[in-house]
Design an enzyme around this catalytic site. Structure first.
Site, PDB file in Angstrom:
ATOM      1  N   ASP A  32      36.235  29.557  32.438  1.00 64.53           N
ATOM      2  CA  ASP A  32      35.921  30.031  33.772  1.00 64.53           C
ATOM      3  C   ASP A  32      35.496  28.796  34.569  1.00 64.53           C
ATOM      4  O   ASP A  32      35.098  27.778  33.997  1.00 64.53           O
ATOM      5  CB  ASP A  32      34.829  31.108  33.773  1.00 64.53           C
ATOM      6  CG  ASP A  32      34.855  31.910  35.085  1.00 64.53           C
ATOM      7  OD1 ASP A  32      35.497  31.452  36.063  1.00 64.53           O
ATOM      8  OD2 ASP A  32      34.239  32.986  35.154  1.00 64.53           O
TER       9      ASP A  32
HETATM   10  C1  BGC Z   1      35.279  33.624  38.489  1.00 61.86           C
HETATM   11  C2  BGC Z   1      36.648  33.844  37.877  1.00 61.86           C
HETATM   12  C3  BGC Z   1      37.696  33.242  38.777  1.00 61.86           C
HETATM   13  C4  BGC Z   1      37.402  31.767  38.979  1.00 61.86           C
HETATM   14  C5  BGC Z   1      38.392  31.045  39.857  1.00 61.86           C
HETATM   15  C6  BGC Z   1      35.049  32.176  38.864  1.00 61.86           C
HETATM   16  O1  BGC Z   1      33.897  32.037  39.623  1.00 61.86           O
HETATM   17  O2  BGC Z   1      34.297  34.062  37.588  1.00 61.86           O
HETATM   18  O3  BGC Z   1      36.889  35.208  37.676  1.00 61.86           O
HETATM   19  O4  BGC Z   1      38.964  33.433  38.213  1.00 61.86           O
HETATM   20  O5  BGC Z   1      36.121  31.651  39.587  1.00 61.86           O
HETATM   21  O6  BGC Z   1      38.269  31.430  41.183  1.00 61.86           O
END
Ligand code: BGC
Length: 745
Positions: free
Chosen positions: A244
């Site tokens: 993540d």
């Molecule tokens: C989120 C993810 C997301 C990623 C990219 C993170 O803050 O938890 O679900 O895919 O950002 O935007």
């Protein structure tokens, strides 16, 4: 393809990958395993290895961002189809539609030139207040598993990788980057892992996203137990693990476990943990280069599978976005997702012909939701709100009067994207830039941010209260004069969003007070709601009709009107319990939700319906509940248990009403005198039966041996005990229609 041919192809591919790895320099390999832009990995042009282009997210392909700033590029060509949220999809209980939605998301992703879509989100809804519940499917692992498999397949049929997230147990947004979740082995295996396992083993997901949170002391993106032992060894996953954004904290830990691609929110790409810091450790001889090779291998395998490289490159699908056929399917899904919670005196459907004047009350009637929620936000090609849907349906001969009813504070549109500010000191920085601090700094900043957010909510409450007096009076006056009144309330993405949890389960903006006042004026108000997670409905006994819609995509308004006026018979079923009040939740009792630092999932298996069943607590609306404009009868359950094999069950469902409809029959297993503590009953199968008026159908379903299993922590595997099991068939987890006993020998 024949198994043998497949094996040979795999062998050939692995050989080619091996050759490529030999040609790569350390710098090139390092470039491939971390972000070179906010949504893209590093390429190696010299060898024709492209960058991996990723994009959020579950409800459509997100708008383009600048490479190193959290600022949308401002393009006019990146609007897309807005798909129903996963919670809406889950309320269809329709595995075919899950496949269709996956296909559409895959085609749009490829159409936009991306390789990996950061979806679907399948975390278990443990507590109704989790800010991202709208992005997730359900409280039940079996329902989640059944839907994620076809969804992932649908995405990947388009030569796009699904990135199933957030692995694992990302159950709260409070302190989401650091919170440590203590989870016992059995709960992990029976509740929080099954949907991921199904996505990997049955759906053959090409990639998976490591979650932010810690499990039992280790960040999920650096968690050897989770990534190496469970994901790779036990489940045989050979796809790519993507972190993540900002989920990697330590170089050695991430290098030494199966974390293949580090992505983050920062633009100092060379300083990512798997960039220069890793290179230095390798050069010092402290970390073996072979660890990097293994990561590169997983990423190259992903590229082969997506036909980004290799001999099949020219046959890669091109995808397409904003296709009319996508919108038709989105409408169908929206229609099947809406849930009729209550319908006394058959208030619904309304007869459009009899309505000369319709009054619509409530901010959500005229609210668009696609551009909010956090990383799930998208730039929708269009979004039809309920009010527009009603007007488009009725045409010009019906007077439709709209009153807002209650005050909703202005959405603050920051110049900077929240994803930057959420991790950003925002002092003297260029707009959209995120800058890293140490963990303590991060914690402090996030805490401060949360305090400010809560203070703002308190200030807004006073403003809302003051403005509502006039708005309530207008709404009540309007309600008196109409032939029919539809209230459209609920939530929005200021209330439910990534990055924080809701602080209570009440409808915001004093909606409860308004609803109670309205119901005093007239009983026949159709109460409808748009939202992503349960709310309390203290007035529900007085209400005649309640319709619930999760965020249902670009065609929400059309689906809504068709259901209200009876062109479509509602068939959605709750994929989660709506408790009568938040205090009834096990997490409210044990205080292990929404806490900073550490939570212990003390309740184990007993949350959601498993908890309400055990404690004999009656929720407002139970798991699996949903009404129809017709009625269904169940009869003739037969059970046949074959020795050491499956249990076959058959029963008949009859539509006893006057119109066609869809029933979702649910099968729960209730062990009689289990040797281990087991939930009173658990969903193990379900089927949707579409029936014309007066028609009936014999349904047959198979329960496999493993459906009766539980996780034995001593043997570290699922086992099925011999003995008697009650098989209950119902229209919801409380509305049980048939019972029988199966004996496993
Ligand atoms: C989120 C993810 C997301 C990623 C990219 C993170 O803050 O938890 O679900 O895919 O950002 O935007």
């Amino acid at each position: 393809m024949l198994k043998k041919e497949e094996k040979n192809n795999e062998k050939k591919r692995e050989k080619e990958i091996g050759k490529l790895i030999k040609k790569l320099t350390l710098d090139e390999k390092i470039a491939m395993i971390h972000g070179a832009s906010l949504f893209r990995s590093g390429a190696v042009e010299r060898l024709g290895i492209p960058a991996i282009e990723t994009s959020d997210g579950p409800m459509g392909v997100r708008a383009e961002f600048m490479d190193d700033r959290w600022i949308p590029s401002g393009n006019e060509d990146d609007m897309v189809s807005y798909l129903p949220s996963n919670s809406a999809l889950a309320s269809t209980w329709n595995t075919e539609l899950a496949h269709d939605m996956g296909c559409i998301l895959g085609a749009e992703t490829r159409g936009r030139g991306k390789d990996v879509i950061l979806a679907p989100g399948i975390n278990i809804k443990r507590d109704p207040l989790c800010g991202r519940n709208f992005e997730y499917m359900t409280e039940d692992p079996r329902l989640a598993a059944s839907l994620v498999v076809p969804f992932v397949k649908g995405v990947q049929e388009n030569d796009v990788a699904a990135c199933v997230k957030h692995f694992a147990a990302n159950v709260q947004e409070t302190d989401r980057l650091m919170v440590n979740e203590e989870i016992d082995e059995r709960t992990l295996y029976e509740i929080y892992l099954p949907a991921f396992r199904a996505a990997v083993q049955e759906g053959k997901a090409y990639s998976i996203m490591g979650a932010y949170n810690k499990i039992n002391g280790f960040h999920c993106c650096e968690n050897k137990r989770l990534l190496d032992e469970v994901l790779r060894k036990e489940w045989g996953f050979d796809g790519a693990v993507i972190s993540d954004w900002g989920g990697v904290h330590k170089t050695r830990e991430a290098a030494e476990c199966s974390m293949d691609l580090e992505m983050s929110v920062y633009s100092d790409f060379d300083e990512y943990k798997l960039a220069n810091p890793l290179k230095e450790l390798i050069q010092k001889g402290e970390i073996s280069e072979q660890l990097v090779d293994a990561k590169v291998r997983n990423l190259l395998r992903l590229m082969y599978r997506l036909k980004m490289i290799g001999s099949k490159k020219d046959s890669r699908k091109a995808g397409a976005y904003n296709v009319p056929a996508h919108r038709e399917m989105i409408l169908k899904t929206a229609q099947q997702s809406m849930i009729l919670l209550k319908n006394e005196k058959s208030l619904l459907p309304l007869d459009a012909k009899k309505i000369k004047k319709l009054v619509v009350i409530g901010a959500n009637a005229a609210k668009l939701h696609s551009n909010g929620g956090g990383s799930a936000e998208i730039k929708a090609l269009y979004e039809i709100c309920p009010l527009a849907g009603l007007k488009m349906y009725l045409g010009g001969n019906t007077e439709v009067k709209y009153v807002k009813g209650y005050h909703v504070p202005e959405e603050t549109t920051a110049e900077e994207n929240w994803q930057a500010t959420s991790l950003d000191e925002a002092q003297g920085l260029e707009i959209g830039q995120a800058v890293r601090t140490d963990e303590a700094g991060n914690y402090e900043r996030n805490r401060k941010g949360e305090e400010e957010r809560l203070a703002k909510i308190e200030r807004e409450k006073a403003e809302i209260h003051q403005k509502n007096e006039k708005l309530f009076a207008q709404a009540i006056e309007a309600a008196k004069e109409a032939d029919a009144v539809i209230f459209v309330g609920g939530m929005n993405h200021m209330i439910e969003c990534e990055g924080y949890d809701r602080s209570d389960m009440e409808l915001p903006y004093e909606q409860d007070i308004l609803i109670e006042e309205l119901l005093k004026v007239r009983k026949d108000i159709v109460l409808t709601f748009v939202g992503g997670s349960p709310v309390e409905m203290p007035w529900r006994d007085q209400a005649q009709a309640i319709l619930w819609s999760y965020y249902a995509g670009m065609e929400t308004g059309n689906a809504f009107a068709k259901i209200i006026f009876g062109e479509v018979n509602p068939s959605g079923r709750l994929p989660e319990t709506f408790p009568a009040k938040y205090e009834d939740c096990v997490t409210a009792k044990n205080g292990q939700f929404g806490v900073w630092g550490k939570i212990t999932l003390e309740e184990g298996l007993y949350y959601g319906y498993r908890y309400y069943d055990r404690q004999r607590i009656t929720p407002a609306f139970c798991f699996g509940h949903g009404l129809s404009y017709t009625n269904f009868e169940y009869s003739g359950l037969t059970l046949k248990a074959e020795k050491g094999k499956n249990v076959k069950l058959t029963f008949t469902v009859k539509n006893t009403g006057k119109r066609a409809g869809i029933e979702t029959a649910q099968v729960y297993i209730a062990p009689i005198a289990p040797q281990e503590d087991r939930p009173d009953k658990e969903l193990k199968a379900f089927t949707r039966v579409e029936l014309g008026a007066g028609r009936s159908k014999k349904v047959s379903l198979i329960l496999k041996q493993e459906d009766f299993a539980y996780f034995d922590v001593h043997l570290h595997k699922f086992i099925t005990d011999a003995g008697d099991y009650e098989i209950v068939v119902g229209a919801s987890c409380e509305d049980i229609r048939l019972r029988g006993i199966a004996t496993l020998s």
